[in-house]
Write a protein that holds these residues in place. Sequence first.
Motif, PDB file in Angstrom:
ATOM      1  N   UNK A   2       0.831  -1.195   0.000  1.00 16.37           N
ATOM      2  CA  UNK A   2       0.000   0.000   0.000  1.00 16.37           C
ATOM      3  C   UNK A   2       0.870   1.250   0.000  1.00 16.37           C
ATOM      4  N   UNK A   3       0.357   2.280  -0.634  1.00 19.88           N
ATOM      5  CA  UNK A   3       0.999   3.591  -0.661  1.00 19.88           C
ATOM      6  C   UNK A   3       0.122   4.509   0.170  1.00 19.88           C
ATOM      7  N   UNK A   4       0.739   5.227   1.094  1.00 20.04           N
ATOM      8  CA  UNK A   4      -0.038   6.139   1.928  1.00 20.04           C
ATOM      9  C   UNK A   4       0.846   7.269   2.440  1.00 20.04           C
ATOM     10  N   UNK A   5       0.193   8.295   2.966  1.00 17.56           N
ATOM     11  CA  UNK A   5       0.926   9.393   3.570  1.00 17.56           C
ATOM     12  C   UNK A   5       1.694   8.894   4.787  1.00 17.56           C
ATOM     13  N   UNK A   6       2.894   9.397   4.957  1.00 15.37           N
ATOM     14  CA  UNK A   6       3.670   9.116   6.154  1.00 15.37           C
ATOM     15  C   UNK A   6       2.921   9.694   7.350  1.00 15.37           C
ATOM     16  N   UNK A   7       2.940   8.966   8.454  1.00 12.60           N
ATOM     17  CA  UNK A   7       2.293   9.390   9.692  1.00 12.60           C
ATOM     18  C   UNK A   7       3.344   9.380  10.801  1.00 12.60           C
ATOM     19  N   UNK A   8       3.160  10.215  11.805  1.00  5.85           N
ATOM     20  CA  UNK A   8       4.124  10.287  12.911  1.00  5.85           C
ATOM     21  C   UNK A   8       4.406   8.923  13.534  1.00  5.85           C
ATOM     22  N   UNK A   9       3.415   8.060  13.547  1.00  4.77           N
ATOM     23  CA  UNK A   9       3.612   6.738  14.153  1.00  4.77           C
ATOM     24  C   UNK A   9       4.552   5.860  13.320  1.00  4.77           C
ATOM     25  N   UNK A  10       4.891   6.299  12.110  1.00  3.73           N
ATOM     26  CA  UNK A  10       5.792   5.551  11.233  1.00  3.73           C
ATOM     27  C   UNK A  10       7.259   5.902  11.453  1.00  3.73           C
ATOM     28  N   UNK A  11       7.566   6.824  12.360  1.00  3.96           N
ATOM     29  CA  UNK A  11       8.929   7.367  12.439  1.00  3.96           C
ATOM     30  C   UNK A  11       9.984   6.303  12.786  1.00  3.96           C
ATOM     31  N   UNK A  39      19.567  12.239  11.526  1.00  8.65           N
ATOM     32  CA  UNK A  39      18.179  11.837  11.702  1.00  8.65           C
ATOM     33  C   UNK A  39      18.028  10.964  12.933  1.00  8.65           C
ATOM     34  N   UNK A  40      16.846  10.973  13.455  1.00 14.77           N
ATOM     35  CA  UNK A  40      16.441  10.038  14.496  1.00 14.77           C
ATOM     36  C   UNK A  40      14.918   9.959  14.422  1.00 14.77           C
ATOM     37  N   UNK A  54       6.032  20.362   2.212  1.00 17.10           N
ATOM     38  CA  UNK A  54       6.667  19.065   2.021  1.00 17.10           C
ATOM     39  C   UNK A  54       5.683  17.949   2.372  1.00 17.10           C
ATOM     40  N   UNK A  55       5.711  16.924   1.542  1.00 10.93           N
ATOM     41  CA  UNK A  55       4.830  15.783   1.787  1.00 10.93           C
ATOM     42  C   UNK A  55       5.613  14.501   1.496  1.00 10.93           C
ATOM     43  N   UNK A  56       5.437  13.519   2.346  1.00 13.94           N
ATOM     44  CA  UNK A  56       6.115  12.235   2.157  1.00 13.94           C
ATOM     45  C   UNK A  56       5.080  11.120   2.089  1.00 13.94           C
ATOM     46  N   UNK A  57       5.289  10.239   1.125  1.00 11.86           N
ATOM     47  CA  UNK A  57       4.481   9.032   0.989  1.00 11.86           C
ATOM     48  C   UNK A  57       5.380   7.840   1.255  1.00 11.86           C
ATOM     49  N   UNK A  58       4.818   6.814   1.877  1.00 13.01           N
ATOM     50  CA  UNK A  58       5.572   5.584   2.095  1.00 13.01           C
ATOM     51  C   UNK A  58       4.867   4.439   1.377  1.00 13.01           C
ATOM     52  N   UNK A  59       5.671   3.463   0.998  1.00 13.42           N
ATOM     53  CA  UNK A  59       5.154   2.188   0.503  1.00 13.42           C
ATOM     54  C   UNK A  59       5.373   1.197   1.628  1.00 13.42           C
ATOM     55  N   UNK A  60       4.349   0.402   1.895  1.00  9.08           N
ATOM     56  CA  UNK A  60       4.416  -0.534   3.014  1.00  9.08           C
ATOM     57  C   UNK A  60       4.067  -1.934   2.531  1.00  9.08           C
ATOM     58  N   UNK A  61       4.877  -2.896   2.918  1.00  5.28           N
ATOM     59  CA  UNK A  61       4.628  -4.295   2.592  1.00  5.28           C
ATOM     60  C   UNK A  61       3.428  -4.778   3.409  1.00  5.28           C
ATOM     61  N   UNK A  62       2.421  -5.304   2.747  1.00  7.34           N
ATOM     62  CA  UNK A  62       1.214  -5.761   3.439  1.00  7.34           C
ATOM     63  C   UNK A  62       1.474  -6.907   4.410  1.00  7.34           C
ATOM     64  N   UNK A  63       2.405  -7.779   4.067  1.00  5.86           N
ATOM     65  CA  UNK A  63       2.666  -8.944   4.922  1.00  5.86           C
ATOM     66  C   UNK A  63       3.475  -8.585   6.160  1.00  5.86           C
ATOM     67  N   UNK A  64       4.533  -7.804   5.978  1.00  9.40           N
ATOM     68  CA  UNK A  64       5.432  -7.521   7.099  1.00  9.40           C
ATOM     69  C   UNK A  64       5.157  -6.175   7.763  1.00  9.40           C
ATOM     70  N   UNK A  65       4.387  -5.326   7.116  1.00  7.86           N
ATOM     71  CA  UNK A  65       4.118  -3.927   7.503  1.00  7.86           C
ATOM     72  C   UNK A  65       5.381  -3.062   7.516  1.00  7.86           C
ATOM     73  N   UNK A  66       6.475  -3.581   6.974  1.00 14.13           N
ATOM     74  CA  UNK A  66       7.705  -2.803   6.868  1.00 14.13           C
ATOM     75  C   UNK A  66       7.567  -1.739   5.797  1.00 14.13           C
ATOM     76  N   UNK A  67       8.230  -0.602   6.012  1.00 11.27           N
ATOM     77  CA  UNK A  67       8.314   0.417   4.970  1.00 11.27           C
ATOM     78  C   UNK A  67       9.314  -0.072   3.931  1.00 11.27           C
TER      79      UNK A  67
END
Length: 169
Positions: A2-11, A39-40, A54-67
């Motif tokens: 899935x492609x979605x907007x980056x969220x603070x919980x993804x940091x 970075x941290x 500025x806007x960031x989108x992430x791709x996330x693996x559906x199985x592992x939920x990894x970015x």
Amino acid sequence: MQIRLFDQTDSEDLFEYLNRVSIQTNNLGLEQQELQSSFNPEKLKHLNDKLQTSIAFIAQDDRTTKIIGLAQITRKLRIRYMNQAEFAISVDKKYWSQHIGSKLIEACVAWATEKWNIEGIYLEVLSDNQRAINLYKKYGFTIVGDLPILLTIDGQNKPGKLMFKHLKK
């Protein structure tokens, strides 16, 4: 995937992703040791705080939920720069050739067109990164210039290309 907007919980996941991809390829403008000092997860939480610039989108693996991919589009709010933005993208090498880069480009172009109403997007790419150049061309980016030095990798200056995509005709 899935492609979605980056969220603070993804940091935390994004920090892990950046660590992972920074050692996979020389095509990024970030060295592994710079990542650790610049970075941290706390800093990354604020990646999408200013949706007007500025806007960031992430791709996330559906199985592992990894970015597994990241794309960012950035613009200046100064009047003379208001009709253009800059684009950057990376994808975990393990997931290359799975159309993740394509989906990230589509998300950023849609945002730039629909939310910001800008007229063009620039990006920089290493001259020898033909894989990325071909992808950008597929999405309407054209080479508009040469950059004699884009990155310095292992003490060697590497040339780049400046590419541009018109969003309005």
